[in-house]
Motif scaffolding. Structure first.
Motif, mmCIF file in Angstrom:
data_model
loop_
_atom_site.group_PDB
_atom_site.id
_atom_site.type_symbol
_atom_site.label_atom_id
_atom_site.label_comp_id
_atom_site.label_asym_id
_atom_site.label_seq_id
_atom_site.Cartn_x
_atom_site.Cartn_y
_atom_site.Cartn_z
ATOM 1 N N LYS A 199 1.465 0.217 -9.537
ATOM 2 C CA LYS A 199 1.756 -1.003 -10.308
ATOM 3 C C LYS A 199 2.030 -2.168 -9.377
ATOM 4 O O LYS A 199 2.740 -2.027 -8.391
ATOM 5 N N ARG A 200 1.459 -3.314 -9.725
ATOM 6 C CA ARG A 200 1.812 -4.547 -9.014
ATOM 7 C C ARG A 200 2.703 -5.340 -9.943
ATOM 8 O O ARG A 200 2.334 -5.599 -11.085
ATOM 9 N N GLU A 201 3.911 -5.662 -9.479
ATOM 10 C CA GLU A 201 4.838 -6.368 -10.346
ATOM 11 C C GLU A 201 5.405 -7.592 -9.629
ATOM 12 O O GLU A 201 5.401 -7.642 -8.394
ATOM 13 N N PRO A 202 5.863 -8.577 -10.386
ATOM 14 C CA PRO A 202 6.413 -9.763 -9.731
ATOM 15 C C PRO A 202 7.675 -9.405 -8.951
ATOM 16 O O PRO A 202 8.512 -8.635 -9.438
ATOM 17 N N THR A 203 7.802 -9.943 -7.768
ATOM 18 C CA THR A 203 9.043 -9.786 -7.014
ATOM 19 C C THR A 203 10.161 -10.512 -7.765
ATOM 20 O O THR A 203 9.950 -11.612 -8.277
ATOM 21 N N ASP A 211 -5.389 -6.178 -2.876
ATOM 22 C CA ASP A 211 -4.957 -5.668 -4.185
ATOM 23 C C ASP A 211 -5.632 -4.360 -4.576
ATOM 24 O O ASP A 211 -5.409 -3.844 -5.664
ATOM 25 N N VAL A 212 -6.455 -3.806 -3.707
ATOM 26 C CA VAL A 212 -7.040 -2.491 -3.976
ATOM 27 C C VAL A 212 -6.134 -1.430 -3.332
ATOM 28 O O VAL A 212 -5.953 -1.410 -2.123
ATOM 29 N N VAL A 213 -5.552 -0.584 -4.158
ATOM 30 C CA VAL A 213 -4.593 0.408 -3.665
ATOM 31 C C VAL A 213 -5.005 1.782 -4.182
ATOM 32 O O VAL A 213 -5.264 1.949 -5.382
ATOM 33 N N GLU A 214 -5.095 2.742 -3.272
ATOM 34 C CA GLU A 214 -5.513 4.090 -3.683
ATOM 35 C C GLU A 214 -4.590 5.139 -3.087
ATOM 36 O O GLU A 214 -4.186 5.035 -1.931
#
Lengths: 600, 160, 90
Positions: A19-23, A127-130
């Motif tokens: 998950k990418r979330e706002p700091t 933003d590509v995370v695996e």
């Protein structure tokens, strides 16, 4: 958004989710980043009673606002977690290039949760995370892992990883990046190992913007000028590395020898920075954005200990050297190389071997325990072999990998483990330098020198002349260093920048970079906030004022030889004043008024 | 008077202050894609070296540029200059440069190539180790000769 | 009196240590003697406008002279004096 990126990456290894979330920018403003942000995240999200090596512990990797900019020598990141070594809210700080790369990839923090079923590694390209299978690299050393991952991902990838020690859940395992840089202390490598996370490989091409570029550049140039004008920051560390400290600590009577049985060695010069510069140094090395270059690219040609790599730092040279009765710098460097390969903290490793040597000489350990090897003080070849055994988890190495406290406790002599809160103390004897003893006793991660480096004033002549044997004023001195370092660690700066600049310069650069107004007072207050939040965690874990102490040897057993002969540490003269100045009660608990003042 | 950028790999510590200075000078921020100088590091061996445009006299980038955007400087200059107003973004210079020192920056949609910061290269200014120098062409080898001369001096002083 | 040199002072003096047979009575006299022996570069490294250089650390039997009286710190033939430039680490 300037200085910070505004995005936090959260990876759950149990569920396999990303998950990418706002700091949380309120947290960013109040805790700056890196160490402070990590401590806040762990405090908020992890129950202090969790098993540090279980799925409920979390592992935070966090660069600071300066990380990735040209703020001088400020390219660092912190790893924050519950320590498996001692349960404290702990962590460790590393340089190299990994921190900046994570920031350029677009993240203020990376939070690792859960536990994978089989070995994995994390591949981050912006933003590509695996989450990828790491079965083929599990078991590899640090350098081999780094190169294997670059083949699997990108030749320029920056890699933070564990070696076999972290996989084996050694409580003194480190996390390594760029092969030689270590987040070494408090057993963070074991937490990574428990999550079956072998490595994180990252490539970042994003941007870090600046609120006021002209003001930032001016503040950076001012700070650079001050560091470069300082005899230490400007030339001394580059010429000799941190290992230059061997001789001055020895000549001051504060260089622990043979598991701290003494504090002076006639042979110390053989393992010092002068000897290193003359014999094994290839060239100085710098971390990202560094202007100091204390790193040592070294080479050993002696066939017994041949190799190429980096190091040693002063504390490593001390631990594998005089604390183990050894004056062979080639062997010391080899032990350092092996720690980097297997992913082990050099300070705890060397100190644990030194402790085992004393137990061996007392007959509490025999050749039956040590795989038939003669573990007497001074046996360099056996010392190096013990590092290897610990690294691969073989024979007696299985006991060494737990650290000295558990080893000494297992034979009924925990007092011979030279630890505070189960973590090995570094290379400065509190019997010869009173203030550093108070720092060890009160340090939130146990025996630690960097988070409260009063040595700079007490021994190294920075600041006003201060008597290392005096106890007066040391409580206040410790608190300033502890708070300054807490805020500094959170900014992404290297501690060595303080050989030239202080909180005012750091706060000024931070203001120009982020656009958020930080005064010196606010910067120091943030440091105190972080220190107190760490303290609150430790109290919840069950630590009490009884744990704010030093090994009995340092309080009752006088130094035998050298300039500090006859001295002990007088912690009892400093600790009550420390609590009072901290705004803590007699039990070492922060008062409600103090917590309110710090907005905790 | 012509000046040239000299690289001293033996002094480079791999800190990449040159890259940061370059990015900041050309865009006021820190972005790896904006930098015109790149440091390569061999971690096992502890070696690093910065690389940037060599300002070639017979420059492949100039030879392949179809619009004249990439061109040699005026008489007396030894620089290869880029006139961004003439650049059509065809990237032939990127393909042609044997050093990889002409790059296409997809963020700004422009060619990123060393312009010596109009005669005051910031990579040189910010290098803490003097691994980069911007020197008069007549002095290009002076500091290397000085090192050799210093060694001679030491040797012969000791002999005498 | 045993004088030990460290770091850059080994380059300046071209030796690691010196057994001094003269008998200076304080640090000022000692540094003056040594400056005559080693020359201008040494003098510049130990004195700063006639005071102790701020970028040197001088220990007499392990005690920094800055806290024991500076240039007036007494010395005797049995003392061990250590001469360092400012150093640091951590």
């Amino acid at each position: 958004m300037n200085g910070w990126i505004g995005t936090t990456l959260r990876v759950d290894l149990t569920r396999g989710t990303i998950k990418r979330e706002p700091t949380n920018m309120k947290v960013a403003h109040d805790y700056i980043g890196a160490r402070g942000m990590g401590v806040k995240i762990i405090s908020d999200e992890v129950d202090p009673s969790v098993d540090a090596l279980g799925p409920d512990n979390k592992l935070v990797f966090a660069p600071g606002p300066f990380t990735g900019t040209f703020a001088p020598s400020a390219g660092r990141y912190n790893v924050i977690t519950k320590s498996p070594l001692n349960g404290t809210i702990a962590g460790s700080n590393s340089g190299g290039v990994f921190g900046p790369e994570l920031k350029f990839a677009g993240y203020d923090a990376l939070i690792i949760e859960g536990q994978a079923k089989k070995p994995v590694y994390l591949w981050i390209k912006n933003d590509v995370v695996e989450i990828r299978d790491a079965s083929a690299i599990w078991g590899m050393t640090v350098a081999d892992t780094t190169e294997a991952l670059r083949e699997q991902t990108d030749p320029d990838a920056k890699v933070a990883c564990i070696g076999p020690a972290g996989e084996n859940l050694s409580l003194i395992a480190s996390i390594m990046n760029e092969m030689h840089r270590a987040a070494g202390r408090t057993g963070v490598g074991a937490v990574m190992g428990s999550k079956k996370l072998k490595a994180i490989a990252v490539i970042g091409t994003g941007e870090i913007t600046v609120a006021d570029p002209d003001a930032f550049k001016a503040a950076v140039m001012d700070a650079r000028g001050k560091i470069q004008a300082n005899p230490v920051g400007g030339a001394g560390l580059k010429a000799y590395g941190t290992d230059v400290l061997v001789n001055i600590l020895n000549q001051s009577g504060a260089l622990p020898v043979n598991n701290w049985q003494d504090a002076y060695s006639p042979a110390a010069d053989k393992i010092g920075g002068e000897s290193l510069a003359a014999n094994q140094l290839v060239r100085p090395k710098g971390c990202f954005a560094c202007i100091i270059s204390c790193g040592r690219a070294t080479k050993v040609t002696n066939p017994l200990y041949a190799g190429v790599g980096e190091g040693p730092e002063y504390e490593s040279a001390w631990a594998f050297g005089v604390d183990s009765g050894i004056d062979n710098l080639d062997a010391v460097i080899k032990a350092n190389y092996l720690c980097n390969e297997y992913g082990i903290d050099t300070i705890s490793m060397g100190s644990t071997i030194a402790c085992a040597m004393e137990l061996y000489e007392l007959g509490l350990l025999t050749k039956k325990d040590t795989d038939g090897l003669d573990l007497s003080f001074g046996n360099a070849a056996v010392m190096v072999e013990m590092v290897r055994k610990t690294g691969v988890g073989e024979g007696f190495g299985k006991r060494l990998q737990e650290g000295s406290y558990r080893l000494a406790d297992s034979v009924g002599r925990p007092d011979l483990s030279m630890t505070v809160k189960k973590q090995e103390m570094p290379a400065y004897d509190p019997r010869g330098v009173q203030g550093i003893g108070l720092n060890y006793a009160t340090n939130n991660r146990g025996g630690c020198h960097v988070r409260g480096y009063t040595i700079a004033v007490e021994v190294l002549g920075q600041g006003a002349p201060t008597d290392p044997h005096a106890t007066e004023g040391k409580a206040a001195l410790d608190i300033v260093f502890q708070d300054l370092t807490s805020a500094l660690d959170s900014s992404g700066s290297c501690l060595f920048a303080t050989f030239g600049i202080g909180g005012a310069e750091l706060a000024g650069m931070l203001t120009a970079l982020t656009g958020v107004e930080y005064s010196l007072d606010e910067f120091m207050k943030i440091g105190a906030r972080i220190w107190n939040l760490e303290r609150l965690w430790n109290l919840k874990v069950g630590y009490t004022t009884a744990d704010d102490t030093l090994p009995a040897r340092l309080l009752t057993e006088p130094i035998k030889t050298g300039p500090s002969k006859g001295r002990v540490n007088h912690l009892d003269q400093m600790l009550p004043e420390y609590y009072a100045l901290r705004g803590w009660d007699a039990n070492g608990v922060p008062t409600p008024a103090k917590l309110a003042d710090l907005a905790l | 008077m012509s000046k040239m950028l000299m690289i001293y790999p033996n002094k480079c510590t791999g800190c990449r202050n040159c890259e940061l200075a370059c990015s900041f000078e050309h865009g006021g921020s820190f972005r790896p894609g904006a930098t015109r100088v790149h440091t390569f590091t061999w971690e096992r061996e502890g070696f690093a070296v910065p690389l940037m445009c060599q300002q070639c006299d017979d420059a492949a980038c100039v030879n392949v540029c179809p619009t004249g955007a990439m061109h040699h400087g005026p008489a007396g200059s030894n620089l290869v200059e880029l006139d961004a107003s003439l650049c059509i973004g065809c990237k032939l210079c990127v393909i042609a440069c044997p050093f990889g020192s002409a790059r296409y920056d997809s963020v700004t949609k422009s060619i990123a190539k060393c312009d010596t910061c109009a005669g005051a290269p910031q990579c040189v200014a910010m290098c803490p180790n003097a691994a980069l120098e911007f020197v008069e062409d007549a002095e290009q080898t002076r500091s290397r000769k000085q090192i050799v001369a210093d060694k001679f001096k030491t040797i012969f002083e000791d002999v005498n | 009196m045993l004088i030990k040199y460290f770091a850059t002072f080994r380059d300046l003096t071209k030796e690691n240590s010196l057994v001094l047979t003269d008998a200076p009575t304080n640090i000022a006299e000692l540094l003056e003697l040594l400056s005559v022996r080693y020359g201008a570069a040494f003098r510049a490294a130990v004195f700063e406008n006639g005071e102790l250089s701020s970028v040197m650390i001088l220990l007499v039997n392990g005690r920094n002279v800055r806290i024991t009286g500076g240039l007036a710190t007494p010395v005797s033939p049995d003392d061990e004096v250590s001469v360092f430039p400012m150093v640091a680490g951590g």
